[in-house]
Every structure is written in C-alpha cells, then in structure tokens.
Design a protein around this motif. Structure first.
Motif, short mmCIF file in Angstrom:
data_model
loop_
_atom_site.label_atom_id
_atom_site.label_comp_id
_atom_site.label_asym_id
_atom_site.label_seq_id
_atom_site.Cartn_x
_atom_site.Cartn_y
_atom_site.Cartn_z
N ALA A 182 11.39 7.71 4.29
CA ALA A 182 11.92 9.05 4.64
C ALA A 182 10.93 10.12 4.22
O ALA A 182 10.01 9.87 3.42
CB ALA A 182 13.25 9.26 3.94
N CYS A 183 11.13 11.32 4.73
CA CYS A 183 10.20 12.42 4.47
C CYS A 183 10.05 12.67 2.98
O CYS A 183 11.03 12.92 2.28
CB CYS A 183 10.70 13.69 5.15
N ILE A 184 8.82 12.68 2.53
CA ILE A 184 8.56 12.93 1.10
C ILE A 184 8.60 14.44 0.82
O ILE A 184 8.83 14.87 -0.30
CB ILE A 184 7.19 12.31 0.70
N GLY A 185 8.40 15.24 1.86
CA GLY A 185 8.28 16.70 1.67
C GLY A 185 9.57 17.46 1.93
O GLY A 185 9.56 18.68 2.08
N ARG A 186 10.71 16.73 1.95
CA ARG A 186 11.99 17.34 2.30
C ARG A 186 12.31 18.58 1.44
O ARG A 186 12.70 19.63 1.96
CB ARG A 186 13.07 16.27 2.10
N LYS A 227 1.08 4.40 -2.79
CA LYS A 227 0.85 5.80 -2.44
C LYS A 227 2.10 6.64 -2.75
O LYS A 227 2.01 7.77 -3.20
CB LYS A 227 0.52 5.92 -0.95
N ARG A 228 3.24 6.07 -2.47
CA ARG A 228 4.49 6.82 -2.68
C ARG A 228 4.66 7.13 -4.18
O ARG A 228 5.10 8.21 -4.55
CB ARG A 228 5.65 6.01 -2.11
N ARG A 229 4.30 6.14 -5.02
CA ARG A 229 4.39 6.36 -6.49
C ARG A 229 3.50 7.51 -6.90
O ARG A 229 3.85 8.33 -7.72
CB ARG A 229 3.94 5.09 -7.24
N GLY A 239 19.69 24.44 12.79
CA GLY A 239 18.36 24.45 13.43
C GLY A 239 17.75 23.05 13.40
O GLY A 239 17.22 22.56 14.40
N LEU A 240 17.84 22.40 12.23
CA LEU A 240 17.28 21.04 12.10
C LEU A 240 18.04 20.07 13.00
O LEU A 240 17.45 19.16 13.59
CB LEU A 240 17.39 20.57 10.65
N ARG A 241 19.35 20.25 13.11
CA ARG A 241 20.16 19.34 13.94
C ARG A 241 19.82 19.51 15.41
O ARG A 241 19.45 18.56 16.10
CB ARG A 241 21.66 19.63 13.74
N ASP A 244 2.91 21.37 10.47
CA ASP A 244 3.36 21.35 11.86
C ASP A 244 4.89 21.32 11.95
O ASP A 244 5.51 22.09 12.69
CB ASP A 244 2.78 20.06 12.49
N THR A 245 5.51 20.43 11.17
CA THR A 245 6.97 20.26 11.23
C THR A 245 7.70 21.54 10.81
O THR A 245 8.68 21.95 11.46
CB THR A 245 7.39 19.13 10.27
N VAL A 246 7.24 22.16 9.72
CA VAL A 246 7.92 23.36 9.22
C VAL A 246 7.76 24.51 10.22
O VAL A 246 8.71 25.25 10.50
CB VAL A 246 7.38 23.75 7.82
N GLU A 305 0.84 -1.20 0.00
CA GLU A 305 0.00 0.00 0.00
C GLU A 305 0.88 1.26 0.00
O GLU A 305 0.61 2.23 -0.70
CB GLU A 305 -0.91 0.00 1.24
N HIS A 306 1.96 1.20 0.78
CA HIS A 306 2.83 2.36 0.85
C HIS A 306 3.47 2.64 -0.51
O HIS A 306 3.52 3.78 -0.97
CB HIS A 306 3.92 2.16 1.91
N ALA A 307 3.94 1.57 -1.17
CA ALA A 307 4.61 1.76 -2.46
C ALA A 307 3.65 2.42 -3.46
O ALA A 307 4.04 3.31 -4.22
CB ALA A 307 5.10 0.42 -2.98
C1 HEM Z 1 11.20 20.57 8.75
C2 HEM Z 1 10.21 19.93 8.24
C3 HEM Z 1 10.05 18.44 8.22
C4 HEM Z 1 10.67 17.46 8.95
C5 HEM Z 1 11.74 17.64 10.02
C6 HEM Z 1 10.12 16.20 8.52
C7 HEM Z 1 10.54 14.97 8.99
C8 HEM Z 1 10.02 13.76 8.60
C9 HEM Z 1 10.46 12.47 9.07
C10 HEM Z 1 11.59 12.23 10.06
C11 HEM Z 1 9.68 11.52 8.48
C12 HEM Z 1 9.73 10.01 8.71
C13 HEM Z 1 8.66 9.69 9.73
C14 HEM Z 1 8.56 8.23 10.12
O1 HEM Z 1 9.22 7.36 9.58
O2 HEM Z 1 7.74 7.96 11.01
C15 HEM Z 1 8.73 12.21 7.63
C16 HEM Z 1 7.78 11.57 6.86
C17 HEM Z 1 6.87 12.24 6.07
N1 HEM Z 1 6.82 13.61 5.82
FE1 HEM Z 1 8.07 15.01 6.61
N2 HEM Z 1 9.16 16.43 7.58
C18 HEM Z 1 9.10 17.77 7.34
C19 HEM Z 1 8.28 18.42 6.41
C20 HEM Z 1 7.37 17.81 5.61
C21 HEM Z 1 6.57 18.47 4.59
C22 HEM Z 1 6.66 19.95 4.23
C23 HEM Z 1 5.73 17.52 4.08
C24 HEM Z 1 4.67 17.63 2.99
C25 HEM Z 1 3.94 18.61 2.70
C26 HEM Z 1 6.02 16.27 4.73
C27 HEM Z 1 5.37 15.08 4.48
C28 HEM Z 1 5.77 13.85 4.99
C29 HEM Z 1 5.11 12.60 4.66
C30 HEM Z 1 3.89 12.44 3.74
C31 HEM Z 1 5.81 11.59 5.33
C32 HEM Z 1 5.53 10.08 5.26
C33 HEM Z 1 6.37 9.54 4.13
C34 HEM Z 1 6.26 8.04 3.90
O3 HEM Z 1 6.01 7.28 4.84
O4 HEM Z 1 6.43 7.64 2.74
N3 HEM Z 1 7.02 16.48 5.64
N4 HEM Z 1 8.96 13.56 7.70
#
Ligand code: HEM
Length: 562
Positions: free
Chosen positions: A508-512, A144-146, A425-427, A368-370, A140-142
């Motif tokens: 890993a984060c898709i939104g990096r 969605k990721r695609r 900052g991220l570190r 939230d993260t940003v 399912e993840h693959a």
């Molecule tokens: C400073 C900002 C951000 C940080 C530090 C961050 C960090 C992370 C990390 C560590 C994960 C892995 C989580 C896990 O394995 O449980 C993750 C997953 C994810 N992030 Fe981010 N993120 C950030 C911004 C964003 C943005 C801007 C988006 C999208 C708009 C985003 C969307 C996602 C999604 C959809 C996943 C799940 C990916 C997957 O399982 O394939 N993130 N993020």
C-alpha cells in the motif's frame, strides 16, 4: 552448372504461404492455450479478444479507456446472471481476472495473500536497480520498506509541515498575482496574458486559467524540497521545468566525486518535467501489459517516441536531484539522508543507481498523485458551489483566529466537512483507478469462493469499487461529501471497506500520511482565500494511464472577503 543458387526454389514466396504461417503461429501461441485453459479461467466472462489475446487490454489502455472500460464490463456482466459471480469476475487477458468486490482486497493485496506484483511493474523503472515501487521481489521490497517507512510515519510527516508551508504560501501568492490582473484590467490594463507559462484572461471580475499546471508546480517543488532539500523552482518561475543530467551514465559516475560548489559535475539540460512524465506514463501503461517480446518492438514505434525519449530524461532528473543534494553535505535532514544512511545485510550502502531509482519513485509517486488529486478535488468543488460554500463556512470558523494565509494542519486536520471533501475527491476521481495486478503464488489463492491457480494475474478495480451503487448509493457518481458524515453502522463500514485510494497490504502507499496532510492544507488554504468556478459545466478530461491525470482544468477565481 547453374549460375544461380536455386536452393530457395522450394520456399514458396507467394503471400498465401506467409499468411498461413502467421495464422498457424497465432493459433499455436494464442488459441491452443485458450483451448487447453491451463489456469482454469474459461468460465469467467470477458471480451472475446481478451480471452485469448494479450493485446486487448493494452489496446483499451491506448484508447484512454482503462478504468472506465473495466467498470463498464463489471456492470455489463453483472446484468447477465448466467455467468458465475454475476459481474464480480471479468477476464481482462488470457491469464488475468479482475475481481470487483471489497472482500477481494485483503485476499489479493493483504499481508497473508502471498501475491507478488505482476510483470507490468518491470517497465516502470528506467534504472537497472529496482525501486520500492517497482521491485517484484518480496525480500528486496521488505528491506526497502524497512528503510523508508520511518520517513512517512505520522510524527515524521508532521515534522515536514514547516518545509511544505513555504510552497503552499508560494502557490497562494501566485494565485494572488494572477488575481491582481483583475484590478489591473479594471484600471485599463491588459485583459489577457501570461504569467510564466500560465495563460490567463480577465472576465466577469475573475481571472481565468488552467489550474492543473499550478498543482504540478506546487507538488513537484514540495517533493523536491522534502526529498532533496531544494525545490525545483517551478512554482516561482510558473514553468514546468527542471535541470537534469543530459547523460544518466555520466551523472551516475560523478556521485562519488561530486563538487561541493553546488555546480553540476556533468552536462545538464532543462526539461518540461510533467509534460514528459505524462508521455512516459501513457507509454508504460500500454507496454506493461504486452508480452516482453512485443515491448521492445512497440517501444520503438514512432508513435511512441515521445514516451520512449522521456524515460532517460526523467532518469536524468533523479540523477541531478541526488547529485545536487550530495554536493551539499550541510543540507538539513531530508528524505535522501535516510536513503544515504541505509545499509544492506552486508553493511553496504545503496548504489548510485539504486539511490536514483528511489529518488525517481519519490518524485513521481509523491508529486504526480498529489497534484492530480488536488486538481480533481478543485474541479469538483468549483462545479458544486453549494459544497464549496459549506466548506468555506467551516474553514472561516475554524481559522478565524489563525493569522496565516496557509492553513495549519492542526487547525484543519479534524474538520469534518473538509475531511469529507478530501475523501470524496479521492473516491470519485480515483487517482489510481485501475486494478493493481498481482500474480497468484504457489498453492493458489481463494477469493470469494474461487480458487485461482499459481501464475494467474488478479486485480481489484479501484475506480469501480469507488462508484459501485450498491455501496455508495444511487448518487455514487455525484460529488456529495455529506455521504461521509451521514453514513453510520453497517453502511459506513461497507463504504470504508470499499474505499481504497492508497491500496492495502504490504505494497500500500507509503506516502499516505504525507498525501493527506498535503491535500487538507492545500484545499483549506486555497478555498478559504478564493471562490472558484468552472468556465463551463464540462467533464474533467482525464489521461487514464495507471495514474488518472486531469489533462486540464480551466477555473475562474475571485478573492473572497476575509
Ligand atoms: C493522493 C496521493 C496518493 C495516492 C492516491 C497514492 C496511491 C498509491 C497507491 C494506490 C499505491 C499502490 C500502488 C501499487 O500497488 O502499484 C501507492 C504506492 C506508493 N506510493 Fe502513493 N499515493 C499518493 C501519494 C504518495 C506520496 C505523497 C508518496 C511519497 C512521497 C507516495 C509514495 C508511494 C510509494 C513509494 C509507493 C510504493 C510502496 C510500496 O510498494 O511499498 N505516494 N500509492
């Protein structure tokens, strides 16, 4: 004939019986597996309670000490050399080992590791359908990721810059509005007041306020716009608010028949989005570590009612965002388009519930993260005037020919000092600081010479890796961007291997790319325009629940002479 039913006469009703029964049950459920050690983890050090009980970790999380405690344990056992691995391995639960070493990252999270997300992720979604973040199924993840990866490619993200600019500009304008109170106070106006929900005061030629809500308003509006073609309207209202579906079920039912007038076809209400999000985050971070049978009991406790009530309301936000966007077929290309166009192997589109689950992930993971990272970086810059001045000198030079209050990404993307500030900052904040738990697959995996059996839970603590002195030096806990510029060769490689704010591997984060663009532009825009100081030399108060959220960050700003 007896008038009473005395069949219960043999059941002892005195407390000793019940105490004995509970003791035997606890012994059977907790101690027997501990003694039998089916996963072979007995040699790993850890708190005694953690070795035979699933309660220790959620208890630590509930005390707001998750990342810090794991960090301290690795340090503590690192000093007790009698244990294997000398602090690298720490047992956090009967079946869970935390591994504090950069070399463990590819082994635990890499493409070939074969690990899957742990049951913790089951509690994240309020919808029955899983999102790209919460699904634990590889297939399912693959899929969605695609579907979603192309939305976040470098080119796609660059194309979003134009849409994000208006929100950077609105944030800078709102801080200008706050600063205008300084002039007004000099002319006899009020020295304190409210702009929307933001309390401010004027002192020492500066305006003082809590910047955390402002980063939330900006970040949530930006994601609302990128994902669904319209901001939530928080920034201009200076208010933590959005309109949501009162009933998720009723909202979902309208998806096929949504009105074209922009009016919601279901009952709505306003909610304080980030306040509810924080309450929910607190609860899910605790519940996720508990066995399933405990989750339903603990979730109903009055003390957690705020978090439990928040979940359906946040689900209502996702439903309302999707419904509103569907009512506008003329909307420009946004992320929802991609989700709407997606088809599974049978040619079926995403169901309303799956669409909503993905929408909720985009809103929460993306905004939230940003916001939290921007706030923490602002805190560190405000606390370090030397660093701030050096950054401003770089920005002044690079942007002197740019006639815009919002920094262009092309102009700031490769600025070495800004880049070092963003990395630092991220570190140091480690927005996601905990070890992300993964379950070992059939056949086991070997990490740093130790083979973990199928079913073991393993994680690599990000907060610890980002502060390990053997990698970052004696000043590991200082905000020192120069470390990114001074390091070369082996040292730089060691830093990059341990730097994992976005995690690694298939999950890993898709939104990096989007996050890095947002961070570079917002820090460049605000710090070129304002000098920022802290109210006092306080430590940043953080809610440590999966995402590390600054609770507040009081700053004083002054317009710089540009
Ligand atoms: C400073 C900002 C951000 C940080 C530090 C961050 C960090 C992370 C990390 C560590 C994960 C892995 C989580 C896990 O394995 O449980 C993750 C997953 C994810 N992030 Fe981010 N993120 C950030 C911004 C964003 C943005 C801007 C988006 C999208 C708009 C985003 C969307 C996602 C999604 C959809 C996943 C799940 C990916 C997957 O399982 O394939 N993130 N993020």
């Amino acid at each position: 004939m007896s008038l009473v039913d005395d069949t219960t006469a043999h059941v002892p009703s005195y407390p000793a019986f019940w105490i004995a029964l509970i003791a035997i049950t606890v012994f059977a459920v907790q101690f027997v597996p501990y003694l039998l050690d089916p996963l072979g983890l007995s040699s790993f050090p850890g708190p005694v309670l953690a070795k035979f009980s699933n309660v220790w970790l959620p208890w630590i999380v509930s005390q707001n000490r998750w990342s810090v405690t794991v960090d301290q344990l690795h340090r503590k056992y690192g000093k007790t050399l009698i244990y294997c691995g000398a602090g690298t391995f720490v047992r956090l639960a009967p079946n869970h080992v935390s591994i504090a070493h950069p070399a463990a990252l590819p082994a635990v999270y890499g493409h070939s590791s074969g690990t899957l997300k742990a049951p913790l992720y089951d509690v994240f979604g309020p919808f029955r359908a899983r999102s790209i973040f919460s699904t634990r199924s590889r297939t399912e993840h693959a899929r969605k990721r695609r579907i979603e990866s192309p939305m976040f490619s470098p080119q796609s993200v660059r194309a979003l810059e134009g849409t994000t600019r208006v929100h950077h500009s609105d944030l800078a304008s709102q801080w200008d509005n706050l600063y205008s109170y300084v002039k007004q106070a000099e002319n006899g106006g009020s020295r304190e007041g409210m702009l929307g929900e933001s309390a401010w005061k004027v002192e020492d030629g500066r305006v003082w306020f809590d910047c955390m809500p402002w980063f939330n308003y900006w970040s949530f509006d930006t994601i609302g716009d990128l994902a669904f073609g319209a901001p939530f309207g928080m920034l201009l209202a200076a208010k933590d608010t959005a309109r949501v579906a009162k009933s998720v079920k009723a909202g979902l039912a309208t998806f096929g028949t949504v009105s074209r007038t922009g009016e919601f076809a279901f009952e709505t209400e306003e909610i304080p989005v980030t306040k509810l999000l924080n309450k929910r985050a607190e609860l899910v971070a605790i519940l996720g570590w508990l066995p399933k049978y405990w989750q339903s009991i603990v979730g109903t406790l009055a003390v957690f009612s705020g978090g439990s009530n928040a979940s359906p309301k946040l689900a209502g936000l996702a439903v309302a965002s999707v419904a509103k966007r569907l009512s506008n077929p003329q909307a420009r290309e946004d992320m929802l388009n991609r989700l709407l166009d997606a088809r599974d192997d049978n040619g079926e589109p995403m169901s309303p519930e799956e669409l909503s689950a993905e929408a909720m992930t985009l809103i929460i993971a993306g905004a939230d993260t940003v916001a939290n990272t921007s706030c923490a970086t602002t805190y560190y810059l405000a606390r370090n005037q030397r660093v701030q001045a050096k950054l401003q000198a770089e920005l002044d030079e690079a942007l002197k020919a740019v006639d815009s209050e919002v920094a262009l990404y092309d102009a700031v993307k490769y600025l070495p000092y800004l880049d070092a500030v963003v990395n630092e900052g991220l570190r140091l904040h480690a927005t996601i600081g905990a070890g992300l738990p993964r379950v070992v697959p059939e056949g086991g995996i070997t990490v740093l010479g130790h083979t973990f059996k199928e079913g073991t839970c393993v994680s690599v603590p990000i907060y610890y890796l980002h502060r390990d002195e053997s990698i970052w030096g004696a000043n590991a806990t200082e905000f020192y961007p120069e470390r990114w510029l001074d390091a070369t060769g082996e040292r730089k490689k060691a830093m990059l291997d341990a730097f994992t704010p976005f995690s690694v591997g298939p999950r890993a984060c898709i939104g990096r790319n989007l996050a890095l663009m947002q961070l570079h532009i917002v820090i460049a825009t605000l710090f070129r325009r304002f000098n920022v100081v802290l109210e006092s030399d306080y430590s940043l108060p953080v809610q440590d629940s999966f995402v590390r959220k600054p609770r507040w960050c009081a700053i004083g700003i002054k317009l710089r002479k540009l």
